[in-house]
Scaffold this active site. Structure first.
Site, short mmCIF file in Angstrom:
data_model
loop_
_atom_site.label_atom_id
_atom_site.label_comp_id
_atom_site.label_asym_id
_atom_site.label_seq_id
_atom_site.Cartn_x
_atom_site.Cartn_y
_atom_site.Cartn_z
N ASN A 83 55.54 15.51 37.72
CA ASN A 83 55.06 16.87 38.55
C ASN A 83 55.64 17.06 39.82
OD1 ASN A 83 52.83 18.08 36.24
ND2 ASN A 83 52.42 15.95 36.66
N ARG B 233 48.00 35.99 31.57
CA ARG B 233 48.58 37.29 30.90
C ARG B 233 47.99 37.10 29.46
NH1 ARG B 233 52.96 35.88 33.68
NH2 ARG B 233 51.41 33.94 34.30
N GLY C 57 47.21 21.73 33.38
CA GLY C 57 46.29 20.82 33.02
C GLY C 57 45.30 20.32 34.36
N ALA D 1 48.31 29.19 37.32
CA ALA D 1 47.61 28.65 38.39
C ALA D 1 47.50 29.40 39.40
CB ALA D 1 48.16 27.11 39.08
N SER E 225 48.18 33.18 38.19
CA SER E 225 48.08 34.55 37.29
C SER E 225 47.91 34.11 35.85
CB SER E 225 49.34 35.37 37.47
OG SER E 225 50.59 34.89 37.02
N HIS F 141 48.54 22.84 26.67
CA HIS F 141 49.05 22.66 28.05
C HIS F 141 50.18 23.53 28.12
CE1 HIS F 141 50.98 20.40 31.17
NE2 HIS F 141 49.86 20.66 31.86
N ASP F 142 50.18 24.15 29.18
CA ASP F 142 51.26 25.49 29.27
C ASP F 142 52.71 24.78 29.24
OD1 ASP F 142 50.84 23.90 31.85
OD2 ASP F 142 50.44 25.96 32.87
#
Length: 504
Positions: A300, A20, A84, A16, A18, A240-241
């Site tokens: 979260n 890569r 997400g 959210a 950065s 999803h990260d």
């Protein structure tokens, strides 16, 4: 477990703040990871609305693939993971029909109440197992203009959007779909009847495919742009990260808790089945699907966003602060002096976090932090105490007895936060890997040739220098009263949520 070389593959990791692109391979049972491109991912404030520049993100991904081709030669596959909640609505030609909103935009204010007027809280939770918070995909869709929904042909979550523009194939996989509050977490499919009762067009929801399935080859124009000799497969991967990050948690058994620490802190335990009890609903925990039959039972929690926003405030005021120096100064201050609930809505929005923090302290009768180091100490203590409360809660619900807390992601480098978390939880904290999301993305692409989830975690343990923090008795004693105060604040917040539910 095979010890030959697997890869290389390209991993695109979008956070959210950065992004890569990395090249990864497993060589001799060890993960070889090379970050080839980094870029900022700044939200755009346009006429008072908070938006994502998704076209700019896609351009950066293509730059990263060019660099990956230059450094790594042939790439076997590409997978994208991202945060997400957020999505794009596309027309039949695959272009956005409107702006892509940031989950922190204020348009979702009041949308939980609107949802609960249509479907009772316990009915939504029994199907989706999703934590109620105003940033959810469900609430964002309820905030959309009906004319925008009518013009849209499909909805794609952010990682699926990028994979679609890379491959020409649009689909969604379970780890990201289960963040939307529109997904039946037991059936592993969209909850179409629930979606209809909520007044959301079910036709917008894309097909669900497995988290390792190939979508198709990289589109010819992207191949040519990247300078690749041939087209690698585009996989959805663990898109999803947090799901990707948990692949790289270096745990040796199932009795662990985790904090995936970045802009958000994802705090929880891993289970083999969703927990959809009334107690879980009342605790407002979320069930998100992981890889290899796992469930991420978590909450979260507002994370390092608060520190970032405080630094930006001081920069705007003409007194920039070095974070490393601030953390060192904060470490010299007494722990537990003041705590607030970091999930208070006022701390989730961009702006003057130090002033909002002082307002929260004043309202709760806590001492007011005045200097930057005091602000950082309060934020760190508040985060650690919130982690402790959440871990205790989700572990009990999930039937897990954690022997350690694994902190992965960028926040694992924050030594003060790791030690304070150990003190607050009374559990050892194992910090690392820093690039857990990228590592998990790569490993899940390669898992067919390596083994199951536990084999992948063994690769991580073999490849990563981890740091262990033991609970300190003095720190634990100092934080215990703060934990009790924060628990009382959290109980009042849950009571307010229950009142909203009753009205629904």
């Amino acid at each position: 477990m095979s010890t030959k070389m697997h890869g290389p593959v390209a991993a695109v990791d979008l956070g959210a703040q950065s992004g890569r692109v990395a090249l990864g391979a497993v060589v001799g049972g060890r993960l070889d990871l090379q970050l080839v491109h980094r870029f900022a991912n700044e939200s755009v404030d346009l006429r008072g609305r908070l938006l994502w520049n998704v076209l700019g993100i896609f351009a950066e991904i293509k730059r990263g693939l060019r660099e990956a081709a230059r450094r790594g030669g042939e790439v076997e596959s590409v997978a994208v993971d991202a945060w997400g909640l957020d999505y794009a609505l596309l027309d039949a030609g695959g272009l956005p029909v409107g702006p892509v909103f940031h989950h922190r935009d204020r348009r979702t204010d009041g949308m939980i109440e609107r949802a609960l007027m249509r479907v009772p809280r316990d009915q939504i939770y029994a199907r989706t197992g999703t934590q109620f918070m105003t940033a959810n995909t469900l609430d964002q869709l309820l905030a959309e203009a009906p004319s925008t929904l009518a013009r849209a042909d499909r909805l794609l979550m952010i990682p699926a959007l990028m994979a679609y523009w890379l491959s020409g194939h649009g689909a969604c996989e379970p780890t990201i779909a289960s963040t939307t509050q529109l997904f039946d977490v037991r059936a592993g499919s969209w909850a179409h009847d629930l979606v209809g009762m909520l007044g959301i067009p079910a036709r917008l929801l894309p097909p669900i495919v497995g988290s390792h399935e190939p979508l198709g080859p990289l589109l010819p124009e992207v191949v040519a742009d990247a300078g690749l000799a041939r087209a690698p497969l585009v996989r959805l991967g663990a898109s999803h990260d947090t799901a990707a990050a948990l692949v790289a948690v270096p745990a040796a058994d199932e009795q662990f808790a985790y904090v995936s620490s970045g802009t958000w802190s994802l705090v929880g335990v891993e289970t083999r089945a969703p927990v959809l009890s009334q107690a879980a609903c009342a605790a407002n925990v979320t069930n998100e699907l992981g890889v290899d039959g796992t469930v991420r039972l978590l909450k979260n929690v507002t994370g390092l966003w608060t520190l970032t926003q405080a630094q930006r405030t001081w920069e705007r005021e003409g007194r920039p602060q070095d974070l490393a120096q601030l953390l060192a100064a904060a470490a010299r201050l007494p722990a537990g002096h003041a705590v607030v609930d970091v999930d208070d809505p006022s701390l989730r929005l961009p702006g003057d976090v130090p002033a909002r923090l002082r307002a929260l302290c004043a309202a709760a009768g806590e001492p007011l932090p005045e200097h930057p180091a005091e602000v950082v100490r309060v934020l760190v203590d508040s985060l650690a105490c919130k982690y402790a409360l959440v871990i205790e809660q989700v572990a009990a619900l999930g039937g897990v007895t954690p022997s350690a807390v694994h902190v992965v992601g960028g926040g694992s480098q924050n030594e003060l936060l790791s030690q304070t978390t150990a003190d607050a939880t009374g559990l050892p904290v194992i910090a690392g890997p820093v690039e857990a999301t990228v590592a998990g993305n790569v490993l899940w692409q390669l898992h067919d040739g390596i083994g199951d989830l536990w084999d992948l975690r063994e690769v991580v343990r073999r490849s990563t220098r981890l740091r262990r923090y033991e609970p300190a008795r003095a720190g634990a004693r100092a934080l215990e009263p703060a934990r009790h105060r924060l628990a009382a604040t959290a109980a009042r917040s849950r009571s307010r949520i229950a009142t909203v539910s009753d009205r629904g």
